[in-house]
Design an enzyme around this catalytic site. Structure first.
Site, PDB file in Angstrom:
ATOM      1  N   HIS A 165       3.503 -11.048  -0.283  1.00  0.00           N
ATOM      2  CA  HIS A 165       2.450 -10.488   0.576  1.00  0.00           C
ATOM      3  C   HIS A 165       2.236 -11.395   1.779  1.00  0.00           C
ATOM      4  O   HIS A 165       2.457 -12.603   1.695  1.00  0.00           O
ATOM      5  CB  HIS A 165       1.141 -10.337  -0.192  1.00  0.00           C
ATOM      6  CG  HIS A 165       0.739 -11.561  -0.941  1.00  0.00           C
ATOM      7  ND1 HIS A 165       1.272 -11.860  -2.183  1.00  0.00           N
ATOM      8  CD2 HIS A 165      -0.100 -12.572  -0.642  1.00  0.00           C
ATOM      9  CE1 HIS A 165       0.762 -13.006  -2.604  1.00  0.00           C
ATOM     10  NE2 HIS A 165      -0.066 -13.471  -1.680  1.00  0.00           N
ATOM     11  N   HIS A 218      -0.814 -12.718   4.330  1.00  0.00           N
ATOM     12  CA  HIS A 218      -2.249 -12.827   4.538  1.00  0.00           C
ATOM     13  C   HIS A 218      -2.499 -12.685   6.038  1.00  0.00           C
ATOM     14  O   HIS A 218      -1.809 -13.325   6.846  1.00  0.00           O
ATOM     15  CB  HIS A 218      -2.752 -14.215   4.146  1.00  0.00           C
ATOM     16  CG  HIS A 218      -2.612 -14.547   2.695  1.00  0.00           C
ATOM     17  ND1 HIS A 218      -3.637 -14.399   1.800  1.00  0.00           N
ATOM     18  CD2 HIS A 218      -1.569 -15.042   1.987  1.00  0.00           C
ATOM     19  CE1 HIS A 218      -3.235 -14.797   0.602  1.00  0.00           C
ATOM     20  NE2 HIS A 218      -1.990 -15.189   0.685  1.00  0.00           N
TER      21      HIS A 218
END
Ligand code: 5GP
Length: 139
Positions: free
Chosen positions: A102, A104
């Site tokens: 992922h 951020h």
């Protein structure tokens, strides 16, 4: 380490766990971080079972970069953020705690310190409002 199909982001992708979504397309999903380091902290994940950048299909890496750019612009506008921090951690040694890759996206302002990483659960009504603000900025 083999990809764990039961990690929380895999469950969010299968809709077995809830999230506050801001954007979705065929290859990626973006949603609010439930333990934000700053207001507007958003995550972008690929719809591909990879723990980290090294396992990620290059096409999904491209899709993730494209979505990250799009969402970062919307977060910047929605939170009137002078700066945006983009981070992507690979491996526990780098501080990674959820093993589905992922990015951020974190709004930054001079003089405002980041909160601690993955520490304090935010108010869910507030996260819902923040997701709405970002969706509005996306148009
Ligand atoms: P990492 O440490 O792997 O780079 O970041 C994982 C992020 O996921 C942390 O910022 C943490 O706050 C967030 N997180 C952990 N569990 C959940 C969850 O159940 N839902 C959402 N939306 N975010 C989560």
């Amino acid at each position: 380490m083999a990809y764990d199909q039961n990690n929380i982001f895999a469950k969010i992708l299968r809709k077995e766990a809830p999230c506050f979504p801001v954007y979705e397309d065929d290859m990626t999903l973006a949603f609010m971080d439930v333990m934000p380091q700053a207001e507007g902290h958003t995550l972008v994940i690929p719809k591909f079972p990879a723990e980290n950048l090294f396992d990620l299909d290059p096409e999904y890496a491209g899709a993730m970069a494209k979505t990250t750019k799009k969402i970062a612009a919307a977060v910047k506008e929605a939170f009137a953020a002078p700066g945006i921090l983009i981070a992507q951690l690979n491996g526990a040694a780098a501080g990674q705690t959820v093993f589905h890759i992922h990015t951020h996206i974190i709004p930054r302002s001079q003089g405002i310190d980041l909160k601690l990483h993955a520490r304090e659960l935010a108010d869910f009504e507030e996260l819902k409002r923040h997701a709405e603000r970002i969706r509005k900025a996306l148009g």
